[in-house]
Every structure is written in C-alpha cells, then in structure tokens.
Write an enzyme that holds these catalytic residues in place. Structure first.
Site, mmCIF file in Angstrom:
data_model
loop_
_atom_site.group_PDB
_atom_site.id
_atom_site.type_symbol
_atom_site.label_atom_id
_atom_site.label_comp_id
_atom_site.label_asym_id
_atom_site.label_seq_id
_atom_site.Cartn_x
_atom_site.Cartn_y
_atom_site.Cartn_z
ATOM 1 N N ASP A 52 4.000 -2.039 0.180
ATOM 2 C CA ASP A 52 3.960 -1.573 1.563
ATOM 3 C C ASP A 52 2.664 -0.839 1.869
ATOM 4 O OD1 ASP A 52 6.506 -2.569 2.133
ATOM 5 O OD2 ASP A 52 7.479 -0.749 1.406
ATOM 6 N N TYR A 110 7.004 0.150 -12.192
ATOM 7 C CA TYR A 110 6.431 0.986 -11.143
ATOM 8 C C TYR A 110 6.305 2.421 -11.642
ATOM 9 C CZ TYR A 110 7.107 -2.589 -7.520
ATOM 10 O OH TYR A 110 7.037 -3.733 -6.764
#
Length: 250
Positions: A52, A110
């Site tokens: 994003d 992540y």
C-alpha cells in the site's frame, strides 16, 4: 523469450503503493518505464504482491519476460543510473520459463517497526509507528504465539480486499525489542489485505493493556467485524523477504 527475476528494495513514502495505477505514481509504474528503456521493448512486470501507499520493501520480487539481450549484471548497473534513489534493483537473474513472482511464491516475511519514545523522532516519521506509551512486549509475544499454525484470519481482513481464502498458515511471529525500537517479524504462506497491519494494531492494544491475551485469542477465532481493529500506520510496514522454496524449519 527470457524470464527475469528482480529483487527490488524501495522507500514507499513517495508512492501510491507498488501496484501500477493510472494518474498516480507507483513503484511499478516507475520500474516498468526504466525496464522498457533498458530492454528496448515494452516491459510488463509482475510483483510478488501489492504494498500500500507508504509501505516499504526490503526485498520485493518482480518478474518479467523479454526478448532483450541485456545481461542481468548490466541490468542491475544500468537500472541504478536511471531509477530514482528511493527504488533500487538489488539483484537480477534469469529464471526457467513459467517462473512467476506471485504464483511461484511459497511464503513471505513482513517486518513492522515501532518506536516508543518521549518525543517524535522526525527522521523516523516515514519509517515507523511512533508511540509514547511503554508496551508490555512479553504479553504481545504471548498473543503472537497464538498466530502460529493454520487459521481463518477473517477477523483481520480489511474491507476492499479481493475474494481469496482467509485460511492462512503462519510459520513465525515474534516481537523483539532493542532500546526504543520494537520490531515484529511475521512469516506465512499468504496474507490478506491489511492483515499484518490489523494484527499489529491488535497486538499493540495487548501491549498497552487495553486488551488481554485472551481477548486476542477470541479475536483470532471470530468472524469479520465482531471485534474492532484498524490497520496500524503504513509507514511501519516492510516486505522483508519472499521465499520460493519450502519455509526453512528452525
């Protein structure tokens, strides 16, 4: 036709995410423009996944096919002279036909970075979620251990996501504190839209004492919207690694 695999690092602060869009600047837009120049033909890339706006990558995988003959080593050097400084091609290698950044991936890792400090660090505003309240990291790790294994993560999926299975397997999830920095590492075979950021937000509520480990356990087994959660700020999230072999057992 050659299949090229790139590992790309980028600072997502100035971009509307990785995925190509019209009328806004994205990492994929910029990357394809440069690769088209270097290969002498239109290049269409595929990423291992979207990130994003404001999210960073230490190692995003990108693949493309080309008839161009530029050697991979030269591609890395030439890209460095043409790309902006906040996007770097770390490596390039030729892969067998059919290899795909997204569909060949078996797992991803992540990182999420928190800073707990009395005053905002202006040099980290774009690279971490900064908090004033001290966190109980032990409780956050107790809750994070509940993520391990295969679960239905519907409760941690944000609206607007594509219709994919919410069943995911998490291989590792752990917080580590060093000074004012608290880093979360999570690895799994796939992640839903905003899933990592929603998990981080809920775990931080545990660390603040606003929720208990038992509350988090109930949230993990809940259906979507039964519990309040919201994505942690984008700037703390980093795509750290994409694996194309079985996840290593420690």
């Amino acid at each position: 036709m050659r299949t090229i695999k790139l590992v790309v690092a980028y600072d997502g602060s100035a971009y509307h995410g990785f995925q190509k869009q019209k009328n806004v600047q994205t990492v994929q837009n910029v990357l394809e423009e440069v690769l088209t120049m270097l290969c002498g033909e239109k290049v269409v890339t595929a990423g291992s996944g979207r990130t994003d706006a404001g999210v960073h990558a230490l190692a995003q995988t990108v693949t493309f096919t080309t008839n161009g003959r530029i050697p991979c080593a030269n591609l890395v050097r030439a890209a460095a002279s043409l790309l902006p400084e906040d996007i770097v091609v770390v490596s390039a290698e030729e892969m067998p036909e059919g290899f795909h950044a997204r569909f060949s991936a078996q797992w991803k890792t992540y990182h999420y970075k928190l800073l707990v400090n009395e005053h905002v660090n202006p040099f980290m505003v774009r690279y971490a979620w900064q908090l004033r309240q001290q966190l109980e990291v032990k409780a956050m790790n107790e809750a994070a251990e509940l993520l391990l294994g295969t679960h239905d993560f519907s409760a941690f999926r944000s609206s607007g996501s594509v219709d994919t299975s919410p069943i995911k397997t998490i291989y590792a999830a752990r917080w580590q504190q060093q000074g004012e920095e608290i880093l979360f590492r999570i690895s799994g075979d796939g992640f839903l839209y905003h899933m990592v950021r929603n998990i981080v937000w809920s775990l931080v509520q545990v660390g603040m004492g606003k929720r208990t480990v038992q509350d988090f356990a109930a949230e993990l087994t809940a259906q979507r919207c039964e519990f309040l959660n919201e994505p942690a700020p984008a700037q703390g999230l980093y795509l750290a690694e994409v694996g194309y072999r079985e996840y290593p057992q420690l």
